[in-house]
Design a protein around this motif. Sequence first.
Motif, mmCIF file in Angstrom:
data_model
loop_
_atom_site.group_PDB
_atom_site.id
_atom_site.type_symbol
_atom_site.label_atom_id
_atom_site.label_comp_id
_atom_site.label_asym_id
_atom_site.label_seq_id
_atom_site.Cartn_x
_atom_site.Cartn_y
_atom_site.Cartn_z
ATOM 1 N N GLU A 120 -41.954 -3.692 -11.467
ATOM 2 C CA GLU A 120 -40.830 -3.596 -12.453
ATOM 3 C C GLU A 120 -41.013 -2.777 -13.737
ATOM 4 O OE1 GLU A 120 -38.119 -5.288 -11.389
ATOM 5 O OE2 GLU A 120 -39.086 -5.287 -9.527
ATOM 6 N N SER A 121 -39.799 -2.993 -14.410
ATOM 7 C CA SER A 121 -39.848 -2.170 -15.696
ATOM 8 C C SER A 121 -40.656 -3.271 -16.636
ATOM 9 C CB SER A 121 -38.431 -2.250 -16.395
ATOM 10 O OG SER A 121 -37.634 -3.431 -16.313
ATOM 11 N N TYR A 122 -40.915 -2.960 -17.891
ATOM 12 C CA TYR A 122 -41.652 -3.656 -19.084
ATOM 13 C C TYR A 122 -40.846 -5.057 -19.112
ATOM 14 C CZ TYR A 122 -44.022 -5.229 -23.137
ATOM 15 O OH TYR A 122 -44.385 -6.293 -23.828
ATOM 16 N N LYS A 123 -39.616 -4.791 -19.250
ATOM 17 C CA LYS A 123 -38.650 -6.130 -19.628
ATOM 18 C C LYS A 123 -38.774 -6.977 -18.246
ATOM 19 C CE LYS A 123 -33.993 -7.223 -20.435
ATOM 20 N NZ LYS A 123 -32.453 -6.537 -20.474
ATOM 21 N N GLY A 124 -38.646 -6.370 -17.291
ATOM 22 C CA GLY A 124 -38.968 -7.221 -16.019
ATOM 23 C C GLY A 124 -40.161 -7.976 -15.811
ATOM 24 N N GLN A 125 -41.221 -7.292 -16.445
ATOM 25 C CA GLN A 125 -42.552 -7.757 -16.384
ATOM 26 C C GLN A 125 -42.532 -9.197 -17.384
ATOM 27 O OE1 GLN A 125 -46.151 -5.465 -16.050
ATOM 28 N NE2 GLN A 125 -44.853 -3.691 -15.562
ATOM 29 N N VAL A 126 -42.132 -8.944 -18.530
ATOM 30 C CA VAL A 126 -42.079 -9.862 -19.731
ATOM 31 C C VAL A 126 -41.288 -11.019 -19.179
ATOM 32 C CG1 VAL A 126 -41.001 -10.643 -21.748
ATOM 33 C CG2 VAL A 126 -42.045 -8.192 -21.471
ATOM 34 N N ALA A 127 -40.068 -10.864 -18.218
ATOM 35 C CA ALA A 127 -39.325 -11.896 -17.772
ATOM 36 C C ALA A 127 -39.886 -12.791 -16.915
ATOM 37 C CB ALA A 127 -38.233 -11.226 -17.050
ATOM 38 N N VAL A 128 -40.727 -12.253 -16.060
ATOM 39 C CA VAL A 128 -41.671 -13.153 -15.021
ATOM 40 C C VAL A 128 -42.441 -13.956 -15.838
ATOM 41 C CG1 VAL A 128 -43.509 -13.082 -13.424
ATOM 42 C CG2 VAL A 128 -41.526 -11.635 -13.088
ATOM 43 N N GLY A 129 -43.085 -13.356 -17.192
ATOM 44 C CA GLY A 129 -44.094 -14.255 -17.902
ATOM 45 C C GLY A 129 -43.086 -15.282 -18.652
ATOM 46 N N GLU A 177 -46.093 -10.988 -25.134
ATOM 47 C CA GLU A 177 -44.649 -11.126 -25.680
ATOM 48 C C GLU A 177 -43.878 -12.355 -25.242
ATOM 49 O OE1 GLU A 177 -42.114 -8.642 -27.093
ATOM 50 O OE2 GLU A 177 -42.928 -6.639 -26.051
ATOM 51 N N ALA A 178 -44.136 -12.589 -23.967
ATOM 52 C CA ALA A 178 -43.655 -13.967 -23.437
ATOM 53 C C ALA A 178 -44.076 -15.007 -24.051
ATOM 54 C CB ALA A 178 -44.071 -13.953 -21.769
ATOM 55 N N VAL A 179 -45.352 -15.378 -24.470
ATOM 56 C CA VAL A 179 -45.939 -16.282 -25.158
ATOM 57 C C VAL A 179 -45.265 -16.313 -26.472
ATOM 58 C CG1 VAL A 179 -48.128 -17.113 -26.117
ATOM 59 C CG2 VAL A 179 -48.160 -16.266 -23.912
ATOM 60 N N LYS A 180 -45.141 -15.234 -27.207
ATOM 61 C CA LYS A 180 -44.320 -15.341 -28.429
ATOM 62 C C LYS A 180 -43.032 -15.618 -28.441
ATOM 63 C CE LYS A 180 -47.415 -11.765 -30.811
ATOM 64 N NZ LYS A 180 -47.572 -10.677 -31.282
ATOM 65 N N GLY A 181 -42.417 -15.695 -27.447
ATOM 66 C CA GLY A 181 -40.977 -16.301 -27.359
ATOM 67 C C GLY A 181 -40.176 -15.358 -26.857
ATOM 68 N N TYR A 182 -40.402 -14.312 -26.467
ATOM 69 C CA TYR A 182 -39.543 -12.976 -26.143
ATOM 70 C C TYR A 182 -39.162 -13.458 -24.584
ATOM 71 C CZ TYR A 182 -37.474 -8.704 -24.399
ATOM 72 O OH TYR A 182 -36.513 -7.706 -23.834
ATOM 73 N N ASP A 183 -37.620 -13.661 -24.503
ATOM 74 C CA ASP A 183 -37.229 -14.244 -23.142
ATOM 75 C C ASP A 183 -35.988 -13.625 -22.805
ATOM 76 O OD1 ASP A 183 -36.532 -15.548 -20.793
ATOM 77 O OD2 ASP A 183 -36.084 -17.422 -21.707
ATOM 78 N N PRO A 184 -36.097 -12.339 -21.957
ATOM 79 C CA PRO A 184 -34.946 -11.683 -21.411
ATOM 80 C C PRO A 184 -34.002 -12.399 -20.431
ATOM 81 C CG PRO A 184 -37.025 -10.696 -20.468
ATOM 82 C CD PRO A 184 -37.302 -11.778 -21.631
ATOM 83 N N THR A 185 -34.439 -13.558 -19.808
ATOM 84 C CA THR A 185 -33.956 -14.050 -18.810
ATOM 85 C C THR A 185 -32.950 -15.381 -19.098
ATOM 86 O OG1 THR A 185 -35.505 -16.156 -18.610
ATOM 87 C CG2 THR A 185 -36.218 -14.018 -17.623
ATOM 88 N N GLY A 186 -32.793 -15.443 -20.555
ATOM 89 C CA GLY A 186 -31.976 -16.472 -21.037
ATOM 90 C C GLY A 186 -32.307 -17.829 -20.621
ATOM 91 N N GLY A 187 -33.660 -18.156 -20.514
ATOM 92 C CA GLY A 187 -34.111 -19.393 -20.173
ATOM 93 C C GLY A 187 -34.438 -19.932 -18.958
ATOM 94 N N ALA A 188 -34.335 -18.795 -17.920
ATOM 95 C CA ALA A 188 -34.736 -19.056 -16.519
ATOM 96 C C ALA A 188 -35.923 -19.754 -16.241
ATOM 97 C CB ALA A 188 -34.642 -17.765 -15.911
ATOM 98 N N LEU A 189 -35.878 -20.652 -15.185
ATOM 99 C CA LEU A 189 -36.926 -21.354 -14.503
ATOM 100 C C LEU A 189 -37.335 -20.717 -13.096
ATOM 101 C CD1 LEU A 189 -35.755 -24.925 -15.467
ATOM 102 C CD2 LEU A 189 -37.582 -23.596 -16.715
#
Length: 218
Positions: A120-129, A177-189
């Motif tokens: 996935e793109s970088y954004k997509g990888q952060v999204a999983v995190g 980035e995911a740990v620091k709070g960047y969440d491109p998913t809109g709070g997805a679980l």
Amino acid sequence: MNTKFIQHSMALIIIFMLAFSVPLEAAHAAPPATLKVGSSGPDVPDLQYRLKTLGYFNKDVTAYFGTTTLESLKRFQKDYGVASDGVAGAQTWKTLKSVSVNQGELDLLARIIYAEARGESYKGQVAVGAVVMNRLASSSFPDTVRGVIEQPRAFTAVDDGQYNLTPNKLAYQAAKEAVKGYDPTGGALYYFNPETATSEWIWSRKQTGKIGRHIFAV
């Protein structure tokens, strides 16, 4: 060698191991110590590392709680609604562990990102995190990073063994980035690949967006 002597020796070894394993396990399971200025020991670098992953602590990790740790901790406490007293007590630790990781947990997070989203793109990888971190903060999921990731049937990559692959540098960057709070998913679980998902339940979840091949949902 005499058989009875061997049996006696083995029995002594087992007794020795049992005698010393209990306190070690108990110590491992013990909650972190209450820390304040002047404290030292193994829980201090854990505290500093967690604060560092969130961007509050900007120096090298040490085993001593000094003024830099104090100010970093107070900023964290203020931002997360914990009594801003500069003391790492039970409530501070509970809150900190729900939004941060230590070094070992960062490794696990990078592994699951690499296993699930390395194409996935970088954004997509952060999204999983971000999904892992959102689950960590939710009362509906286990309260440790390992527990969230290794929960039975939670992630396909754990079941099929890809979780054991060595993550690359980009996966670690995405994890931080995911740990620091960047969440491109809109709070997805949850997330799933619409081309392969057959579960009616996952399709019934409220979707928050699509990034690459993954649909994210709550």
